[in-house]
Design a protein around this motif. Sequence first.
Motif, short mmCIF file in Angstrom:
data_model
loop_
_atom_site.label_atom_id
_atom_site.label_comp_id
_atom_site.label_asym_id
_atom_site.label_seq_id
_atom_site.Cartn_x
_atom_site.Cartn_y
_atom_site.Cartn_z
N LEU A 212 0.82 -1.21 0.00
CA LEU A 212 0.00 0.00 0.00
C LEU A 212 0.86 1.26 0.00
O LEU A 212 0.49 2.27 -0.61
N ASN A 213 1.99 1.20 0.67
CA ASN A 213 2.89 2.35 0.71
C ASN A 213 3.32 2.75 -0.69
O ASN A 213 3.27 3.94 -1.06
N GLU A 214 3.69 1.80 -1.49
CA GLU A 214 4.15 2.09 -2.86
C GLU A 214 2.99 2.53 -3.75
O GLU A 214 3.12 3.48 -4.53
N ILE A 215 1.85 1.85 -3.65
CA ILE A 215 0.71 2.19 -4.50
C ILE A 215 0.26 3.62 -4.23
O ILE A 215 0.05 4.41 -5.15
N SER A 216 0.09 3.96 -2.94
CA SER A 216 -0.36 5.31 -2.60
C SER A 216 0.69 6.35 -2.95
O SER A 216 0.36 7.43 -3.44
N ALA A 217 1.97 6.04 -2.70
CA ALA A 217 3.04 6.99 -3.01
C ALA A 217 3.05 7.34 -4.50
O ALA A 217 3.20 8.51 -4.88
N ARG A 247 -10.03 8.55 1.15
CA ARG A 247 -10.66 7.84 0.04
C ARG A 247 -9.62 7.47 -1.01
O ARG A 247 -9.70 6.40 -1.63
N ARG A 248 -8.65 8.35 -1.22
CA ARG A 248 -7.58 8.03 -2.17
C ARG A 248 -6.84 6.77 -1.72
O ARG A 248 -6.53 5.89 -2.55
N ASN A 249 -6.57 6.65 -0.43
CA ASN A 249 -5.87 5.48 0.08
C ASN A 249 -6.76 4.24 0.03
O ASN A 249 -6.28 3.12 -0.19
#
Length: 272
Positions: A212-217, A247-249
């Motif tokens: 999730l860290n990479e996707i959101s970043a 919501r973005r996350n």
Amino acid sequence: MKTRLALSFVAWLLLLSAPHAFFDAPAAQQPAARKPVLYLIGDSTVNTPTKGQQGWGTPLPEFFDLTKISIENRARGGRSSRTFLTEGLWQQVFDALQPGDFVLMQFGHNDGGALNDDSRARGSIRGTGEETQEIDNLITKKHEVVHSFGWYLRQFIAGTKEKGATPIVLSPVPRNNWPNGGKDGKIARASNDYGKWAAEAAKQGGAFFIDLNEISAAHYETLGPEKVKAEYFTEADNTHTSPVGARRNAVSVVEGLRGLKGCALQAYLLEK
């Protein structure tokens, strides 16, 4: 003979007067099938009641067919992987888990704190090893054996699997931290610490993993530091998101779920 015939006729009339009791008794009511439950565990970036802030667990149900699955956000602000266990929060989830359920777990934002102080005493040992440190906890006034971040995640993974449920580990969402003032357009990642350790713990425990860290970043970087700060975060700090950021996350969580091979949770996602 006439008496016997009369009695038989009366018996036959009685039988006809209560046909429901003999001919068309309704089938036994079958209990409604229990919907599986998706439990979310983590810290305030998943669930926070603070005004103006929101964790991604709040909008996440928008993306699921809630006629087929229930979602319970058990994340709690201020908790680390360690204190979520030691305060009994995990035990509550564990006791409720049933076969076919799912657990999404995201920790790391609070695990870097002190192992023992009179303020929070919530830190875990860095990494995923088996090393421990014994303390007399200044807050709980109890003797405690502190473990690594990965060790605590493995307890959640093992407990989930023990109950016949599916564990899914997520790396922590990014903070609003742009090295060099964002001049190179890159936001700081957790790929060398808690993101990396979350991935290692998932592999060690046999759980699904979403970075999730990479996707959101990657999504944050399409906007740049100014817009991300203005739209996705609150004025309070660089960790807690606004409802828009939450919501973005949540969208990023769903993106990660869709990319998992063989994960049954995908069946409960809405098509759009």
